[in-house]
Design an enzyme around this catalytic site. Structure first.
Site, short mmCIF file in Angstrom:
data_model
loop_
_atom_site.label_atom_id
_atom_site.label_comp_id
_atom_site.label_asym_id
_atom_site.label_seq_id
_atom_site.Cartn_x
_atom_site.Cartn_y
_atom_site.Cartn_z
N ARG A 89 0.74 -1.17 -0.36
CA ARG A 89 -0.13 0.02 -0.10
C ARG A 89 0.63 1.56 0.14
O ARG A 89 0.71 2.27 -0.82
CB ARG A 89 -1.02 -0.06 0.91
N LYS A 190 -2.81 7.11 0.88
CA LYS A 190 -2.58 8.06 2.23
C LYS A 190 -1.50 8.85 2.67
O LYS A 190 -0.62 8.41 2.81
CB LYS A 190 -2.06 6.58 3.24
N GLU A 226 -16.29 6.47 3.19
CA GLU A 226 -15.17 5.62 3.88
C GLU A 226 -15.68 7.08 4.89
O GLU A 226 -15.92 8.18 5.17
CB GLU A 226 -13.76 5.88 4.25
C1 COI Z 1 -4.53 4.13 11.08
O1 COI Z 1 -6.06 3.27 11.68
O2 COI Z 1 -3.35 3.25 11.17
C2 COI Z 1 -5.00 5.49 9.92
O3 COI Z 1 -3.56 5.98 9.54
C3 COI Z 1 -5.61 6.24 10.31
C4 COI Z 1 -4.95 7.77 11.30
C5 COI Z 1 -5.05 8.37 10.34
C6 COI Z 1 -6.30 7.83 12.52
#
Ligand code: COI
Length: 352
Positions: A89, A190, A226
């Site tokens: 990812r 991400k 989401e």
């Molecule tokens: C995770 O759950 O690992 C995340 O990266 C979410 C975060 C942005 C709160």
């Protein structure tokens, strides 16, 4: 002897996100664009990284990150949950923002080294906690040009964590005056830029009593993407047939927790309905949870869309203390696998 037991000077029932617990260090590997090579991973004890103020990370938001966990199993072993999926990812996120995708083996080596160095900070297996692993990759060299940087840094940090939202059910609000990402934009990746603009909306929703915010597709604002912190999963049943509802949302991050729960449901004979989820179809859904690495699994009591005065309620996840939820049952199975209390038939747990 490895692994060491959990540190005895930490109150493992009361760990928060304040980052006050001293960590032994993080692991860094650096990429040099001229040679096309990565340096060997190095454990750094200073959490501060010195980079140019005119780096593309700071000026153009050229960064991406991951989130995964290491668990202490009942046997005492420490395992990392599905690191190779997170490697894949982050490689996609990196390519999306013109950063060099870290090779899988290097990524996993950095993650293992960071966990091994901080093994005492992996919470006890009896707690709900785990060691959160936050890899971040960014363009670090001085550069004004809009082009891939000469140097990029992959840094893997860790911190012990208990579930972010606790286990109480919460109410969700659909964000209607904010588009998290555009179609064909950075939604599936991400990258930090997808997250920071959300905070003020989440805070405003909290003031109105909503514990979590939900993003819909920005093209039509009618279909579920989401939650702001995590993925969406729904459950409905027809007689003895159990159906897991998984949004097919091209602009949402592919949640690893959601994929793992989906696989467990599949193995248990559930029907997987992977399709677009228009908001109006929520009326046929009995349970909803928000799932993510940090969030773990949050029971959702209701989802509200204020412009249409709609409020969808989910009886199966409204009162998790009293009602046995099917989705929380899947999550317990996942936790049992991670803790080594159930056979890991899919090879998800990588021993440190
Ligand atoms: C995770 O759950 O690992 C995340 O990266 C979410 C975060 C942005 C709160």
């Amino acid at each position: 002897m490895f692994p060491p037991p959990p540190a005895s000077d930490i109150d493992w029932t009361n760990v928060d996100l304040s980052l006050k617990i001293p960590v032994k260090g993080h692991v860094e590997a650096r990429h040099n664009a001229s040679t096309g090579t990565w340096s060997a991973p190095v454990l750094e004890t200073n959490p501060n990284i010195s980079i140019s103020g005119i780096s593309p990370a700071l000026n153009y938001g050229q960064q991406c990150f991951e989130g995964m966990k290491a668990y202490r199993q009942t046997s005492g072993d420490i395992v990392i949950f599905r690191p190779e999926v997170h490697a894949a990812r982050i490689a996609k996120s990196a390519a999306a923002v013109c950063l060099p995708p870290p090779p899988k083996d290097l990524f996993v080596e950095c993650v293992r080294a960071a966990v091994a160095a901080n093994a005492e900070l992996v919470p006890p297996s009896s707690s709900n906690g785990a060691l959160y692993i936050r890899p971040v990759l960014f363009g670090s060299s001085a550069q004004l040009a809009l082009a891939p940087p000469e140097e990029s840094i992959l840094a893997v940090y860790v911190y012990p964590l208990l579930p972010y939202h606790g286990s109480a059910a919460t109410d969700a609000l659909v964000l209607e005056d904010f588009d998290r990402t555009a179609p064909f934009g950075t939604g599936p990746f991400k990258v930090g830029g997808n997250y920071a603009p959300v905070w003020k909306h989440a805070a405003a929703a909290k003031e109105k009593g909503y514990g979590i915010t939900l993003h819909v597709d920005s093209a039509t604002r009618t279909k579920i993407d989401e939650f702001s912190t995590s993925g969406f999963l729904g459950f409905k049943s027809d007689g003895s047939e159990k159906t897991l509802v998984v949004p097919l949302a091209e602009n949402a991050v592919q949640s690893v927790t959601s994929a793992s729960l989906t696989r467990i449901a599949e193995l248990q004979g559930w029907t997987i309905q992977r399709d677009e989820v228009p908001l109006h179809t929520l009326s046929s859904i009995e349970e909803v949870v928000a799932v993510g690495t940090v969030a773990v699994v949050v029971p959702i009591r209701s989802i509200s869309r204020l412009s249409t005065s709609e409020k969808f309620t989910f009886p199966g996840t409204s009162n998790p203390e009293k009602i046995e939820s099917q989705l929380l049952g899947l999550a317990r199975t996942l936790s049992d696998i991670a803790r080594g209390n159930r056979e890991d038939t899919e090879g998800w747990c990588w021993k440190v």
